[in-house]
Design a protein around this motif. Structure first.
Motif, PDB file in Angstrom:
ATOM      1  N   CYS A   1     -38.182  40.760  15.228  1.00  0.00           N
ATOM      2  CA  CYS A   1     -37.044  41.418  14.601  1.00  0.00           C
ATOM      3  C   CYS A   1     -37.394  41.666  13.139  1.00  0.00           C
ATOM      4  CB  CYS A   1     -35.768  40.589  14.727  1.00  0.00           C
ATOM      5  SG  CYS A   1     -35.732  39.058  13.775  1.00  0.00           S
ATOM      6  N   ALA A   2     -36.790  42.674  12.585  1.00  0.00           N
ATOM      7  CA  ALA A   2     -37.056  43.041  11.201  1.00  0.00           C
ATOM      8  C   ALA A   2     -35.770  43.563  10.579  1.00  0.00           C
ATOM      9  CB  ALA A   2     -38.156  44.101  11.132  1.00  0.00           C
ATOM     10  N   THR A   3     -35.565  43.257   9.323  1.00  0.00           N
ATOM     11  CA  THR A   3     -34.330  43.646   8.661  1.00  0.00           C
ATOM     12  C   THR A   3     -34.604  44.427   7.395  1.00  0.00           C
ATOM     13  OG1 THR A   3     -34.268  41.492   7.560  1.00  0.00           O
ATOM     14  CG2 THR A   3     -32.958  41.729   9.549  1.00  0.00           C
ATOM     15  N   ILE A   4     -33.679  45.319   7.111  1.00  0.00           N
ATOM     16  CA  ILE A   4     -33.633  46.024   5.828  1.00  0.00           C
ATOM     17  C   ILE A   4     -32.425  45.473   5.094  1.00  0.00           C
ATOM     18  CG2 ILE A   4     -33.177  48.208   4.683  1.00  0.00           C
ATOM     19  CD1 ILE A   4     -35.772  48.569   5.757  1.00  0.00           C
ATOM     20  N   LEU A   5     -32.635  44.958   3.891  1.00  0.00           N
ATOM     21  CA  LEU A   5     -31.527  44.401   3.140  1.00  0.00           C
ATOM     22  C   LEU A   5     -30.603  45.516   2.662  1.00  0.00           C
ATOM     23  CD1 LEU A   5     -33.373  41.685   1.035  1.00  0.00           C
ATOM     24  CD2 LEU A   5     -32.283  41.476   3.275  1.00  0.00           C
ATOM     25  N   SER A   6     -29.327  45.215   2.541  1.00  0.00           N
ATOM     26  CA  SER A   6     -28.359  46.238   2.124  1.00  0.00           C
ATOM     27  C   SER A   6     -28.333  46.346   0.610  1.00  0.00           C
ATOM     28  CB  SER A   6     -26.968  45.888   2.654  1.00  0.00           C
ATOM     29  OG  SER A   6     -26.536  44.663   2.111  1.00  0.00           O
ATOM     30  N   GLY A   7     -27.920  47.492   0.147  1.00  0.00           N
ATOM     31  CA  GLY A   7     -27.721  47.688  -1.273  1.00  0.00           C
ATOM     32  C   GLY A   7     -28.963  48.128  -2.005  1.00  0.00           C
ATOM     33  N   GLY A   8     -28.760  48.798  -3.116  1.00  0.00           N
ATOM     34  CA  GLY A   8     -29.863  49.190  -3.983  1.00  0.00           C
ATOM     35  C   GLY A   8     -30.839  50.120  -3.303  1.00  0.00           C
ATOM     36  N   SER A   9     -32.073  50.091  -3.731  1.00  0.00           N
ATOM     37  CA  SER A   9     -33.104  50.956  -3.165  1.00  0.00           C
ATOM     38  C   SER A   9     -34.146  50.131  -2.435  1.00  0.00           C
ATOM     39  CB  SER A   9     -33.758  51.779  -4.263  1.00  0.00           C
ATOM     40  OG  SER A   9     -34.349  50.920  -5.228  1.00  0.00           O
ATOM     41  N   ASN A  10     -33.753  49.019  -1.895  1.00  0.00           N
ATOM     42  CA  ASN A  10     -34.700  48.138  -1.216  1.00  0.00           C
ATOM     43  C   ASN A  10     -34.892  48.607   0.211  1.00  0.00           C
ATOM     44  OD1 ASN A  10     -36.149  46.142  -0.019  1.00  0.00           O
ATOM     45  ND2 ASN A  10     -35.038  44.468  -0.955  1.00  0.00           N
ATOM     46  N   TYR A  11     -36.019  49.282   0.467  1.00  0.00           N
ATOM     47  CA  TYR A  11     -36.300  49.746   1.816  1.00  0.00           C
ATOM     48  C   TYR A  11     -37.411  48.928   2.447  1.00  0.00           C
ATOM     49  CZ  TYR A  11     -33.403  53.520   0.183  1.00  0.00           C
ATOM     50  OH  TYR A  11     -32.359  54.230  -0.330  1.00  0.00           O
ATOM     51  N   LYS A  12     -37.597  47.730   1.960  1.00  0.00           N
ATOM     52  CA  LYS A  12     -38.640  46.853   2.460  1.00  0.00           C
ATOM     53  C   LYS A  12     -38.196  46.243   3.775  1.00  0.00           C
ATOM     54  CE  LYS A  12     -40.139  44.185  -0.695  1.00  0.00           C
ATOM     55  NZ  LYS A  12     -40.206  43.044  -1.648  1.00  0.00           N
ATOM     56  N   LEU A  13     -38.974  46.435   4.801  1.00  0.00           N
ATOM     57  CA  LEU A  13     -38.674  45.883   6.118  1.00  0.00           C
ATOM     58  C   LEU A  13     -39.313  44.506   6.201  1.00  0.00           C
ATOM     59  CD1 LEU A  13     -37.182  46.846   8.623  1.00  0.00           C
ATOM     60  CD2 LEU A  13     -39.346  47.674   9.522  1.00  0.00           C
ATOM     61  N   THR A  14     -38.485  43.477   6.434  1.00  0.00           N
ATOM     62  CA  THR A  14     -38.953  42.096   6.451  1.00  0.00           C
ATOM     63  C   THR A  14     -38.942  41.586   7.884  1.00  0.00           C
ATOM     64  OG1 THR A  14     -37.999  41.764   4.261  1.00  0.00           O
ATOM     65  CG2 THR A  14     -38.585  39.804   5.502  1.00  0.00           C
ATOM     66  N   PHE A  15     -40.082  41.051   8.328  1.00  0.00           N
ATOM     67  CA  PHE A  15     -40.262  40.652   9.718  1.00  0.00           C
ATOM     68  C   PHE A  15     -40.186  39.144   9.899  1.00  0.00           C
ATOM     69  CE2 PHE A  15     -41.696  44.521  11.879  1.00  0.00           C
ATOM     70  CZ  PHE A  15     -41.946  45.350  10.804  1.00  0.00           C
ATOM     71  N   GLY A  16     -39.728  38.729  11.089  1.00  0.00           N
ATOM     72  CA  GLY A  16     -39.813  37.333  11.488  1.00  0.00           C
ATOM     73  C   GLY A  16     -41.175  37.028  12.054  1.00  0.00           C
ATOM     74  N   LYS A  17     -41.341  35.795  12.587  1.00  0.00           N
ATOM     75  CA  LYS A  17     -42.629  35.372  13.118  1.00  0.00           C
ATOM     76  C   LYS A  17     -42.829  35.754  14.575  1.00  0.00           C
ATOM     77  CE  LYS A  17     -43.336  31.548   9.909  1.00  0.00           C
ATOM     78  NZ  LYS A  17     -43.635  30.109   9.746  1.00  0.00           N
ATOM     79  N   GLY A  18     -41.766  36.199  15.219  1.00  0.00           N
ATOM     80  CA  GLY A  18     -41.920  36.735  16.563  1.00  0.00           C
ATOM     81  C   GLY A  18     -41.690  35.750  17.682  1.00  0.00           C
ATOM     82  N   THR A  19     -41.384  36.296  18.842  1.00  0.00           N
ATOM     83  CA  THR A  19     -41.307  35.540  20.101  1.00  0.00           C
ATOM     84  C   THR A  19     -42.394  36.063  21.025  1.00  0.00           C
ATOM     85  OG1 THR A  19     -38.930  35.122  20.006  1.00  0.00           O
ATOM     86  CG2 THR A  19     -39.950  35.113  22.175  1.00  0.00           C
ATOM     87  N   LEU A  20     -43.228  35.159  21.519  1.00  0.00           N
ATOM     88  CA  LEU A  20     -44.269  35.544  22.470  1.00  0.00           C
ATOM     89  C   LEU A  20     -43.698  35.451  23.878  1.00  0.00           C
ATOM     90  CD1 LEU A  20     -47.142  36.303  23.228  1.00  0.00           C
ATOM     91  CD2 LEU A  20     -47.748  33.869  23.146  1.00  0.00           C
ATOM     92  N   LEU A  21     -43.538  36.606  24.509  1.00  0.00           N
ATOM     93  CA  LEU A  21     -42.996  36.673  25.864  1.00  0.00           C
ATOM     94  C   LEU A  21     -44.123  36.843  26.867  1.00  0.00           C
ATOM     95  CD1 LEU A  21     -40.645  36.983  27.915  1.00  0.00           C
ATOM     96  CD2 LEU A  21     -40.736  39.449  27.467  1.00  0.00           C
ATOM     97  N   THR A  22     -44.147  35.967  27.865  1.00  0.00           N
ATOM     98  CA  THR A  22     -45.107  36.088  28.957  1.00  0.00           C
ATOM     99  C   THR A  22     -44.329  36.303  30.245  1.00  0.00           C
ATOM    100  OG1 THR A  22     -46.659  34.600  27.848  1.00  0.00           O
ATOM    101  CG2 THR A  22     -47.005  34.996  30.196  1.00  0.00           C
ATOM    102  N   VAL A  23     -44.604  37.406  30.922  1.00  0.00           N
ATOM    103  CA  VAL A  23     -43.962  37.696  32.200  1.00  0.00           C
ATOM    104  C   VAL A  23     -45.017  37.529  33.286  1.00  0.00           C
ATOM    105  CG1 VAL A  23     -42.697  39.373  33.574  1.00  0.00           C
ATOM    106  CG2 VAL A  23     -42.415  39.330  31.077  1.00  0.00           C
ATOM    107  N   ASN A  24     -44.797  36.544  34.137  1.00  0.00           N
ATOM    108  CA  ASN A  24     -45.765  36.214  35.188  1.00  0.00           C
ATOM    109  C   ASN A  24     -45.489  37.028  36.449  1.00  0.00           C
ATOM    110  OD1 ASN A  24     -47.042  33.939  33.703  1.00  0.00           O
ATOM    111  ND2 ASN A  24     -44.983  33.080  33.868  1.00  0.00           N
ATOM    112  N   PRO A  25     -46.537  37.647  37.009  1.00  0.00           N
ATOM    113  CA  PRO A  25     -46.348  38.475  38.203  1.00  0.00           C
ATOM    114  C   PRO A  25     -45.965  37.642  39.423  1.00  0.00           C
ATOM    115  CG  PRO A  25     -48.611  38.642  37.361  1.00  0.00           C
ATOM    116  CD  PRO A  25     -47.897  37.633  36.522  1.00  0.00           C
TER     117      PRO A  25
END
Lengths: 115, 113
Positions: free
Chosen positions: B89-113
């Motif tokens: 997931c990634a967020t853009i902070l509200s307000g001003g001219s901050n268009y920096k997209l900040t990311f989390g560390k992620g979820t590793l999804l494994t789908v087993n057949p």
């Protein structure tokens, strides 16, 4: 159409050497970002270019890091006197315009290994 | 510190099951985005939800946003082996001219057949 292109895809360098990483954004995209991704970590923001405005360099970790964007298109990220902790995947992304509701298009990254 | 934090860090399911990943963030946002990353590749944008939206669908993806709890969830229905990837997931902070997209560390999804 062509996506974001990064070169080289892999780079192995000796500690203390300088490296240059290249990013070709999608044609017409005015915004360009560099991120760094260490193993098992999220993305760390490095620098942001938007048109002819002054870049946002707030994420550069030290003065050994610099980036340029020539002619509003191609960008190079330079790391001087590389250290082992610089080893990571460096990702470039571009976006059609500055608006916050514009998704980023990423390249496949450059994997940098400093030995 | 990370603006967005995904939960769980890793998730393993069987093909056909649903996968739910959560994201929490700390400050007011303009929008929240979900991205997918296959091993050795760059990130691919999946879906964007604005701060005034509560739910959004795209194919097998469903995203919810609860700004009062500062959290979002990504649901992948009828999962496939090809859905195996890391999800950020990634967020853009509200307000001003901050268009920096900040990311989390992620979820590793494994789908087993």
């Amino acid at each position: 159409g062509a996506g974001v292109s990064q070169s080289p895809s892999n780079k192995v360098t000796e500690k203390g050497k300088d490296v240059e990483l290249r990013c070709d954004p999608i044609s017409g995209h005015t915004a360009l970002y560099w991120y760094r991704q260490s193993l098992g970590q999220g993305l760390e923001f490095l620098i942001y270019f938007q048109g002819n405005s002054a870049p946002d360099k707030s994420g550069l970790p030290s003065d050994r890091f610099s980036a340029e964007r020539t002619g509003g298109s191609v960008s190079t990220l330079t790391i001087q006197r590389t250290q082992q902790e610089d080893s990571a995947v460096y990702l470039c992304a571009s976006s059609p315009h500055q608006a916050p509701n514009s998704p980023l298009h990423f390249g496949n990254g450059t994997r940098l290994t400093v030995t | 510190s990370q603006q967005g934090e995904e939960d769980p860090q890793a998730l393993s399911i069987q093909e056909g099951e649903n996968a739910t990943m959560n994201c929490s963030y700390k400050t007011s946002i303009n929008n929240l985005q979900w991205y997918r990353q296959n091993s050795g590749r760059g990130l691919v944008h999946l879906i964007l939800i604005r701060s005034n939206e509560r739910e959004k669908h795209s194919g097998r993806l469903r995203v919810t946003l609860d700004t009062s709890k500062k959290s979002s969830s990504l649901l992948i229905t009828a999962s496939r082996a090809a859905d195996t990837a890391s999800y950020f997931c990634a967020t853009i902070l509200s307000g001003g001219s901050n268009y920096k997209l900040t990311f989390g560390k992620g979820t590793l999804l494994t789908v087993n057949p």
